[in-house]
Design a protein around this motif. Structure first.
Motif, PDB file in Angstrom:
ATOM      1  N   TRP A 390       0.863  -1.179   0.000  1.00  0.00           N
ATOM      2  CA  TRP A 390       0.000   0.000   0.000  1.00  0.00           C
ATOM      3  C   TRP A 390       0.899   1.228   0.000  1.00  0.00           C
ATOM      4  CZ3 TRP A 390      -4.886   0.146  -1.189  1.00  0.00           C
ATOM      5  CH2 TRP A 390      -5.613   1.321  -0.978  1.00  0.00           C
ATOM      6  N   THR A 391       0.619   2.174  -0.898  1.00  0.00           N
ATOM      7  CA  THR A 391       1.515   3.333  -0.966  1.00  0.00           C
ATOM      8  C   THR A 391       1.290   4.251   0.221  1.00  0.00           C
ATOM      9  OG1 THR A 391      -0.051   4.410  -2.409  1.00  0.00           O
ATOM     10  CG2 THR A 391       1.829   3.390  -3.470  1.00  0.00           C
ATOM     11  N   MET A 392       2.395   4.669   0.793  1.00  0.00           N
ATOM     12  CA  MET A 392       2.392   5.560   1.957  1.00  0.00           C
ATOM     13  C   MET A 392       3.260   6.768   1.609  1.00  0.00           C
ATOM     14  SD  MET A 392       0.790   3.874   4.564  1.00  0.00           S
ATOM     15  CE  MET A 392       1.531   4.220   6.138  1.00  0.00           C
ATOM     16  N   PRO A 393       3.036   7.887   2.261  1.00  0.00           N
ATOM     17  CA  PRO A 393       3.744   9.121   1.871  1.00  0.00           C
ATOM     18  C   PRO A 393       5.102   9.312   2.532  1.00  0.00           C
ATOM     19  CG  PRO A 393       2.109   9.600   3.542  1.00  0.00           C
ATOM     20  CD  PRO A 393       2.018   8.113   3.285  1.00  0.00           C
ATOM     21  N   VAL A 394       5.988  10.011   1.829  1.00  0.00           N
ATOM     22  CA  VAL A 394       7.270  10.454   2.408  1.00  0.00           C
ATOM     23  C   VAL A 394       7.516  11.921   2.077  1.00  0.00           C
ATOM     24  CG1 VAL A 394       8.802   8.502   2.785  1.00  0.00           C
ATOM     25  CG2 VAL A 394       8.328   9.210   0.445  1.00  0.00           C
ATOM     26  N   ASP A 395       6.507  12.754   2.323  1.00  0.00           N
ATOM     27  CA  ASP A 395       6.663  14.183   2.035  1.00  0.00           C
ATOM     28  C   ASP A 395       7.808  14.772   2.857  1.00  0.00           C
ATOM     29  OD1 ASP A 395       4.131  14.440   0.428  1.00  0.00           O
ATOM     30  OD2 ASP A 395       3.321  13.719   2.324  1.00  0.00           O
ATOM     31  N   GLU A 396       8.397  15.834   2.294  1.00  0.00           N
ATOM     32  CA  GLU A 396       9.499  16.529   2.982  1.00  0.00           C
ATOM     33  C   GLU A 396       9.129  16.920   4.418  1.00  0.00           C
ATOM     34  OE1 GLU A 396      12.768  17.374   2.200  1.00  0.00           O
ATOM     35  OE2 GLU A 396      12.391  15.811   0.697  1.00  0.00           O
ATOM     36  N   GLU A 397       7.846  17.232   4.628  1.00  0.00           N
ATOM     37  CA  GLU A 397       7.404  17.683   5.953  1.00  0.00           C
ATOM     38  C   GLU A 397       7.733  16.681   7.054  1.00  0.00           C
ATOM     39  OE1 GLU A 397       5.789  18.167   3.215  1.00  0.00           O
ATOM     40  OE2 GLU A 397       5.399  20.326   3.202  1.00  0.00           O
ATOM     41  N   TYR A 398       7.747  15.397   6.700  1.00  0.00           N
ATOM     42  CA  TYR A 398       8.012  14.390   7.734  1.00  0.00           C
ATOM     43  C   TYR A 398       9.415  14.522   8.320  1.00  0.00           C
ATOM     44  CZ  TYR A 398       3.637  12.148   6.449  1.00  0.00           C
ATOM     45  OH  TYR A 398       2.304  11.896   6.229  1.00  0.00           O
ATOM     46  N   LYS A 399      10.297  15.166   7.558  1.00  0.00           N
ATOM     47  CA  LYS A 399      11.676  15.348   8.041  1.00  0.00           C
ATOM     48  C   LYS A 399      11.756  16.266   9.248  1.00  0.00           C
ATOM     49  CE  LYS A 399      14.947  14.115   4.586  1.00  0.00           C
ATOM     50  NZ  LYS A 399      15.485  14.572   3.340  1.00  0.00           N
ATOM     51  N   GLU A 400      10.765  17.174   9.368  1.00  0.00           N
ATOM     52  CA  GLU A 400      10.784  18.091  10.499  1.00  0.00           C
ATOM     53  C   GLU A 400      10.836  17.335  11.812  1.00  0.00           C
ATOM     54  OE1 GLU A 400       7.376  20.667  10.035  1.00  0.00           O
ATOM     55  OE2 GLU A 400       8.126  21.268   8.039  1.00  0.00           O
ATOM     56  N   GLY A 401      10.190  16.178  11.818  1.00  0.00           N
ATOM     57  CA  GLY A 401      10.126  15.379  13.047  1.00  0.00           C
ATOM     58  C   GLY A 401      11.465  14.860  13.536  1.00  0.00           C
ATOM     59  N   ILE A 402      12.458  14.807  12.655  1.00  0.00           N
ATOM     60  CA  ILE A 402      13.747  14.231  13.069  1.00  0.00           C
ATOM     61  C   ILE A 402      14.893  15.246  13.032  1.00  0.00           C
ATOM     62  CG2 ILE A 402      13.319  11.764  12.656  1.00  0.00           C
ATOM     63  CD1 ILE A 402      14.444  12.162   9.805  1.00  0.00           C
ATOM     64  N   GLN A 403      14.539  16.543  12.997  1.00  0.00           N
ATOM     65  CA  GLN A 403      15.596  17.567  13.068  1.00  0.00           C
ATOM     66  C   GLN A 403      16.277  17.498  14.427  1.00  0.00           C
ATOM     67  OE1 GLN A 403      16.637  19.168  10.363  1.00  0.00           O
ATOM     68  NE2 GLN A 403      15.033  17.876   9.486  1.00  0.00           N
ATOM     69  N   SER A 404      17.599  17.540  14.422  1.00  0.00           N
ATOM     70  CA  SER A 404      18.359  17.470  15.672  1.00  0.00           C
ATOM     71  C   SER A 404      19.132  18.760  15.878  1.00  0.00           C
ATOM     72  CB  SER A 404      19.319  16.286  15.614  1.00  0.00           C
ATOM     73  OG  SER A 404      20.272  16.374  16.653  1.00  0.00           O
ATOM     74  N   GLU A 405      19.361  19.116  17.137  1.00  0.00           N
ATOM     75  CA  GLU A 405      20.156  20.314  17.472  1.00  0.00           C
ATOM     76  C   GLU A 405      21.646  20.021  17.337  1.00  0.00           C
ATOM     77  OE1 GLU A 405      18.890  23.331  18.412  1.00  0.00           O
ATOM     78  OE2 GLU A 405      16.875  22.515  18.053  1.00  0.00           O
ATOM     79  N   VAL A 406      21.994  18.713  17.393  1.00  0.00           N
ATOM     80  CA  VAL A 406      23.418  18.376  17.504  1.00  0.00           C
ATOM     81  C   VAL A 406      23.938  17.443  16.410  1.00  0.00           C
ATOM     82  CG1 VAL A 406      23.494  18.734  20.006  1.00  0.00           C
ATOM     83  CG2 VAL A 406      22.843  16.485  19.102  1.00  0.00           C
ATOM     84  N   ALA A 407      23.050  16.983  15.511  1.00  0.00           N
ATOM     85  CA  ALA A 407      23.485  16.033  14.482  1.00  0.00           C
ATOM     86  C   ALA A 407      22.672  16.267  13.216  1.00  0.00           C
ATOM     87  CB  ALA A 407      23.285  14.603  14.976  1.00  0.00           C
TER      88      ALA A 407
END
Ligand code: BES
Ligand code: ZN
Ligand code: ZN
Length: 475
Positions: A390-407
């Motif tokens: 089943w196709t699921m999304p990988v929009d750029e917005e999902y990247k916001e969830g894994i932004q790190s302050e140190v890496a």
């Protein structure tokens, strides 16, 4: 596993037991009352003649018959006959020669059962399939033989990886998996390279090393190459997660059903199977299979929450949960695929998240890709093989969830949308290379098997991908 002799013929030789197929509305065999058999999919009725047993298997409504209908029906018939002790079986496919490949696949898949070790064998009353005759009309012999040869390769390879997949963590460590890959590649047109801990350090595989550190069973990185295509043609890279056991590490998992995490290696095994079968099928393609393998354990030297690790291409990961380990070893493998092979596409298979199981259950794998043109081929292959996606999304917005302050990124984000966030994590390492992530967490093993499978590893991804590769991917 005993060797199986398959032949395609117009009539039987010897006195095999028979499996025949019947759609709803077709006339019932003599002596079978309609009250006893309604020809529903995978329903069966046993007919006994003097020296022959016949299992009639229902196919349901004629208009709804698909390859998977025959695959499952053949599986149901074979399982019943094996229970009765049959070893010589004929499939009557005269009306269904188009689906002979699927039926043979179903028969071979259904004949597999994990043997176990030292269990009470007296309870087992099960024959081993030694001979399979496939019956079709004269005019169908040649095309059926071609279908059946491919089906045999694919289903046999599937059984091989299911059998390795069902081995528990104490019997299948990363080093043992690497040895098995080497053994299986022998005699095939495949090259294998194995990275041990020393090589992993030398080449900067910080992710695989970090995840493997907590275990006394050291990690490995397995790379198989198959060159069946033009010399200059870029390969397709197949990447598979092979965590031989996932305790969660320092962020340890709860105890209930933790044993199931012996199947956290099935993405890697699917990739191993794809490479073996591609070589046997002589696919006119270049492929590279990359299998990062580690055991995720808590231990005195285990990696810990807060650690920052550097992966193969220099990108860094802030570890906030050591149970999100699959993406960390995949990061190294995907980077290596991109940097070393410049592949035309990267296809990646992993039991990555519990979240995809919440979303899709055990019926379909999640297929995450931003490549529009790669969706249809896998949807079609899913329909043909019964390994549904089943196709699921990988929009750029999902990247916001894994932004790190140190890496570069952190290894977990918010719970909401976490299957998609995890997909966008692994996609980071593919950069601009066309990338498809298959989250097979819900389908890699089963406790409610369909008629052609058994409890345990399903081999999901192998049949799906070979079908898509044989049909031709637009890369
Ligand atoms: N191997 C698991 C995912 C999994 C869970 C597969 C259940 C099959 C069934 C993976 O390594 C994992 O533990 N993922 C975590 C990620 C979380 C910590 C962000 C999960 O899904 O809970
Ligand atoms: Zn985990
Ligand atoms: Zn895992």
């Amino acid at each position: 596993m005993p060797t199986l002799k398959i032949d395609v013929r117009t009539s039987t030789v010897g006195s095999p037991d028979l499996v025949t197929f019947l759609a709803k509305g077709s006339p019932l065999p003599a002596g079978v009352p309609a009250s006893e058999f309604d020809a529903a999919p995978c329903s069966t009725v046993l007919l006994r003649d003097k020296n022959q047993r016949t299992i009639v298997v229902g196919l349901g409504e004629k208009e709804k018959i698909e390859p998977d209908t025959l695959r499952r029906a053949a599986g149901a018939g074979i399982k019943q006959l094996l229970k009765l002790g049959s070893t010589d079986v004929a499939l009557n496919l005269t009306p269904y020669a188009d689906h002979a490949g699927a039926a043979v696949e179903g028969a071979i898949l259904a004949s597999y059962k994990f043997e176990g070790f030292g269990k009470d064998a007296s309870k087992e009353k099960r024959g081993a399939l030694a001979r399979l005759q496939v019956l079709v009309k004269e005019s169908e012999l040649a095309p059926t033989r071609a279908q059946v040869r491919d089906a045999e390769i694919i289903a046999t390879t599937s059984n091989t990886i299911r059998d390795i997949g069902n081995l528990p963590g104490n019997m299948l460590t990363p080093a043992i998996l690497a040895e098995k890959a080497q053994e299986l590649a022998k005699g095939r047109k495949l090259t294998v390279r194995i990275w041990n801990e020393r090589h992993l350090k030398r080449d900067g595989f910080g992710g695989i090393l970090a995840v493997g550190r907590g275990s006394v069973n050291p990690p490995r990185f397995i790379v198989l190459e198959y060159r069946g295509g033009a010399k200059r043609e870029a390969p397709i890279a197949l990447v598979g997660k092979a965590v031989t056991f996932d305790t969660g590490g320092i962020s340890i998992k709860p105890g209930a059903q933790m044993d199931e995490m012996k199947w956290d290696k099935m993405g890697g095994l699917a990739v191993l199977g794809m490479m073996l079968a591609a070589a046997d099928l002589k696919l006119p393609l270049n492929l590279v299979g990359l299998i990062p393998s580690a055991e995720n354990m808590p231990g005195p030297d285990a990696y810990r929450p807060g650690d920052i690790i550097t992966t193969r291409d220099g990108k860094t990961i802030e570890v906030l949960n050591t149970d999100a380990e699959g993406r960390i070893i995949l990061a190294d493998a995907i980077a290596h695929a991109r940097l070393t092979y410049k592949p035309s596409a990267i296809l990646e298979y992993s039991t990555l998240t519990g979240a995809v199981v919440m979303a899709l259950g055990h019926t379909r794998a999640g297929m995450f890709t931003a490549e529009e043109k790669l969706k249809a081929p896998f949807i079609a292959a899913g329909k043909a093989t019964g390994e549904l996606v089943w196709t699921m999304p990988v929009d750029e917005e999902y990247k916001e969830g894994i932004q790190s302050e140190v890496a570069t990124v952190k290894n977990i984000g918010p719970r909401e949308g976490s299957a998609c966030i995890s997909a966008s994590f692994v996609k980071t390492w593919a950069e601009k290379t066309p990338f498809v992530h298959f989250d097979i967490a819900g389908v890699a093993w089963t406790t409610k098997p369909p008629a052609h499978l058994e409890d345990g590893a399903t081999g999901f991804g192998l049949r799906l991908t070979l079908q898509a590769l044989r049909a031709g991917l637009p890369v």
